[in-house]
Scaffold this motif. Structure first.
Motif, short mmCIF file in Angstrom:
data_model
loop_
_atom_site.label_atom_id
_atom_site.label_comp_id
_atom_site.label_asym_id
_atom_site.label_seq_id
_atom_site.Cartn_x
_atom_site.Cartn_y
_atom_site.Cartn_z
N LYS A 64 -36.99 -60.94 -1.28
CA LYS A 64 -37.70 -62.18 -1.61
C LYS A 64 -39.04 -62.16 -0.89
CE LYS A 64 -37.34 -67.18 -1.49
NZ LYS A 64 -36.54 -68.36 -1.20
N ASP A 84 -33.14 -61.12 -7.81
CA ASP A 84 -33.19 -62.55 -8.12
C ASP A 84 -34.51 -62.76 -8.84
OD1 ASP A 84 -33.90 -65.33 -7.85
OD2 ASP A 84 -32.32 -65.55 -6.36
N HIS A 88 -37.68 -64.21 -7.23
CA HIS A 88 -38.17 -63.70 -5.95
C HIS A 88 -39.32 -62.71 -6.05
CE1 HIS A 88 -34.29 -64.88 -3.59
NE2 HIS A 88 -34.81 -65.87 -4.29
N ASP A 103 -40.10 -69.18 -6.19
CA ASP A 103 -38.65 -69.25 -6.24
C ASP A 103 -38.25 -70.67 -6.66
OD1 ASP A 103 -36.03 -68.35 -5.90
OD2 ASP A 103 -35.94 -69.07 -3.84
N ASP A 162 -36.21 -71.67 -8.93
CA ASP A 162 -34.80 -71.91 -9.29
C ASP A 162 -34.64 -72.79 -10.52
OD1 ASP A 162 -33.52 -70.31 -7.46
OD2 ASP A 162 -33.38 -71.84 -5.93
N ASP A 216 -28.31 -68.10 -10.02
CA ASP A 216 -28.65 -68.68 -8.72
C ASP A 216 -29.75 -69.70 -8.97
OD1 ASP A 216 -29.20 -69.39 -6.17
OD2 ASP A 216 -30.01 -67.46 -5.53
MN MN Z 1 -33.79 -67.83 -4.23
#
Ligand code: MN
Ligand code: RM4
Ligand code: MN
Length: 430
Positions: free
Chosen positions: A221, A254, A257, A289, A291, A327
Motif C-alpha cells: 500500500k 488490493d 492501494h 484507498d 474502499d 475489502d
Molecule cells: Mn485498504
C-alpha cells in the motif's frame, strides 16, 4: 442448517421474476451460441465462483472525520457471521468470511467455527492487525510494527501474527494476510534499507511458522497511515519480500492501494508469471484507498484484471490459484447491500472475461492489430451477462434480484431491534 433469510421468502421473490429471467437467459444463450459459447457452461462457472467477504466490511465504515453508524450493526464476530451468511445466501458466491484479529478474537474458536458451520459458512484468509495499539499493549506501533526500530515491538508484532495463524488454524483457514502500516511521514525519518531488512527478519519468523498447506500473503500500500514512505510500498517491494521469504509467500493485490492510473492488470500479469499472485482485495477507488464498492467506478479495469486471470486459467499457468476477497468500507450504504452488489460485480467481470475470444485475441496480438485486439476485449465487455449471474443464483437457491429480496426480508429492521447500538465503534474503519 440455519437460514439467515427464510428460503421461502427467497423462493416467493424469485417466483415473480423467474419467467422473465428464463426469456432473457434463452435470448442470451442464443446470441452467445452464434460465437460458439455455451451459456450452460458459463452458468456453471458462475456457480463455482467464490469470493470471501471481509468481516469488518459488515460494519459501517468511516473516515478520520466521522463515522455515521447504521441501524443494527453487528457488534461482534457472531453477528458479523450472521450478516455474511445473508450475503452468501442471497448472492450464492460468498461462502467464506475473512476475519481480522484482534477485532474478531473470541475465547473459544471452536464455538465460532460451529456457529459459522451452522450457516454453511467457511473461513478465508486471516488478517493480522499491527497498525493499531490495543488496550494494555506493552509496545506501541506508533513507529511501526514488523519493521520497528525496537526489537521488543517487532517481537510483539511477530507474536501477534503467530497467534493469528493459530486462531486461523482452529477455524480451518489456510492463509495469513499481512498488511502493515509501517513507514514514515518525514523525509529522513526512516532508513529505507534498514527498515526493510527489519521487516524481512520479522516476516521470516512468521513464514517459518506457517502450517502445512498454508500461504502467507503480503499486501502493499503506497500511503496511509504513513504518508511519505511505506515499507511495503508497491508491488516491487512486495514481490521482493515474497521472493526473499519463499514459495509459500505471495503478493496480495488490493485494488485501492496503487497510485491513480497505475496499470494494475499488468502488475497482475507479472505476479502470475512469477507464481507470486496470492490473492486480491477487490474494491474500487477514485483517489486512493477509497474502499468504494467493486465495479462502481472502473468496471472496465476490473474486467481487464479478470482478463489476465482467465488468460492464466486458459493457459493452465503453473502455480496459479489466487484467493479472491472483497475489502471495502461502506460509509453511506447498508454494508450488506454493498457487499452483495460488489460480489456480483466481481463475478460479472469473471464471466465477461470468459467470453473473450482468446484465439482471435492471440492472432491480433501476433499480427500487431491493435484496434481489433482492443475490440475483441470490448466485444466481451459489452455483453450484458446479468441473466447468467441471475440464473446461477437461482440454481444455487440464491435470489434472482438479491437486493430486492434483502429489502423484502426486513432483515435490517429486525437486526436493529435485536442489536441495540453498543455506543462503541468497533465495527468499521475509523
Ligand atoms: Mn485498504
Ligand atoms: C488496509 C488494508 C488491509 C485491511 C485494513 C483494514 O488499508 O487494505 O487489507 O486489513 O485496511
Ligand atoms: Mn486490503
Amino acid at each position: 442448517m440455519e437460514e439467515a433469510i427464510p428460503s421461502t421468502l427467497i423462493a416467493e421473490q424469485n417466483e415473480k421474476l423467474a419467467r422473465d429471467l428464463h426469456k432473457d437467459y434463452d435470448a442470451l444463450g442464443e446470441k452467445l451460441s452464434r460465437t460458439g459459447l455455451d451459456i450452460e457452461q458459463l452458468t456453471e462457472r458462475a456457480r463455482t465462483f467464490e469470493l470471501a467477504v471481509p468481516s469488518w466490511g459488515a460494519g459501517t465504515g468511516g473516515t478520520r472525520f466521522a463515522r455515521f453508524p447504521g441501524v443494527g450493526e453487528p457488534r461482534n464476530i457472531f453477528e458479523k457471521v450472521e450478516d455474511c451468511a445473508v450475503i452468501h445466501q442471497l448472492s450464492s458466491c460468498t461462502p467464506l468470511i475473512s476475519p481480522h484479529f484482534p477485532w474478531d478474537q473470541v475465547e473459544d474458536f471452536s464455538e465460532l467455527k460451529q456457529y459459522a458451520d451452522s450457516f454453511g459458512m467457511g473461513w478465508g484468509s486471516v488478517n493480522s492487525n499491527t497498525f493499531q495499539d490495543q488496550p494494555g499493549q506493552a509496545h506501541s506501533y506508533k513507529y511501526g510494527s514488523l519493521s520497528h526500530t525496537a526489537a521488543a515491538a517487532r517481537e510483539q508484532a511477530v507474536a501477534h501474527n503467530l497467534m493469528c495463524i493459530e486462531w486461523g488454524r482452529q477455524l480451518g483457514s489456510q492463509a495469513l494476510t499481512v498488511w502493515v502500516g509501517d513507514g514514515s511521514n518525514h523525509p529522513g525519518q526512516q532508513h529505507f534499507q534498514r527498515a526493510f531488512e527489519r521487516y524481512l527478519d520479522s516476516a521470516r519468523t512468521i513464514y517459518s511458522a506457517l502450517p502445512d498447506g498454508w500461504e502467507m500473503h503480503i499486501e502493499h500500500k503506497m500511503f496511509e497511515p504513513a504518508f511519505y514512505s511505506t515499507v511495503i510500498q508497491d508491488w516491487g517491494s512486495n514481490i521482493l519480500a515474497a521472493m526473499e521469504l519463499g514459495d509459500k509467500c505471495k503478493s496480495l493485490v488490493d485494488l485501492g492501494h496503487h497510485a491513480p492510473n497505475v496499470n494494475i492488470e499488468m502488475i497482475v500479469s507479472r505476479l502470475i508469471q512469477f507464481k507470486k499472485l496470492g490473492g486480491f482485495h477487490f474494491n474500487d477507488s477514485k483517489y486512493g484507498d477509497d474502499d468504494l464498492d467493486s465495479g462502481s467506478l472502473h468496471p472496465y479495469q476490473q474486467f481487464l484484471i479478470f482478463n489476465e486471470l482467465v488468460d492464466a486459467e486458459y493457459r493452465q499457468q503453473d502455480g496459479f490459484g489466487p484467493a479472491y476477497m472483497l475489502d471495502q468500507s461502506h460509509n453511506v450504504t447498508d454494508p450488506i447491500e454493498s457487499l452483495i452488489n460488489s460480489a456480483a460485480e466481481v463475478q460479472r467481470s469473471y464471466i465477461k472475461a470468459l467470453l473473450v475470444d482468446r484465439e482471435a485475441l492471440n492472432n491480433y496480438q501476433e499480427n500487431n492489430d491493435a484496434l481489433m485486439a482492443s475490440n475483441t476485449l470490448k466485444a466481451a465487455f459489452n455483453i450484458d451477462v446479468s441473466p447468467i449471474l441471475a440464473m446461477a443464483r437461482l440454481r444455487s437457491d440464491g435470489a434472482i434480484d438479491p437486493i430486492a429480496a434483502y429489502r423484502a426480508s426486513g432483515y435490517r429492521a429486525q437486526a436493529g431491534k435485536k442489536r441495540p447500538a453498543s455506543g462503541g465503534s468497533s465495527s468499521g474503519i475509523v
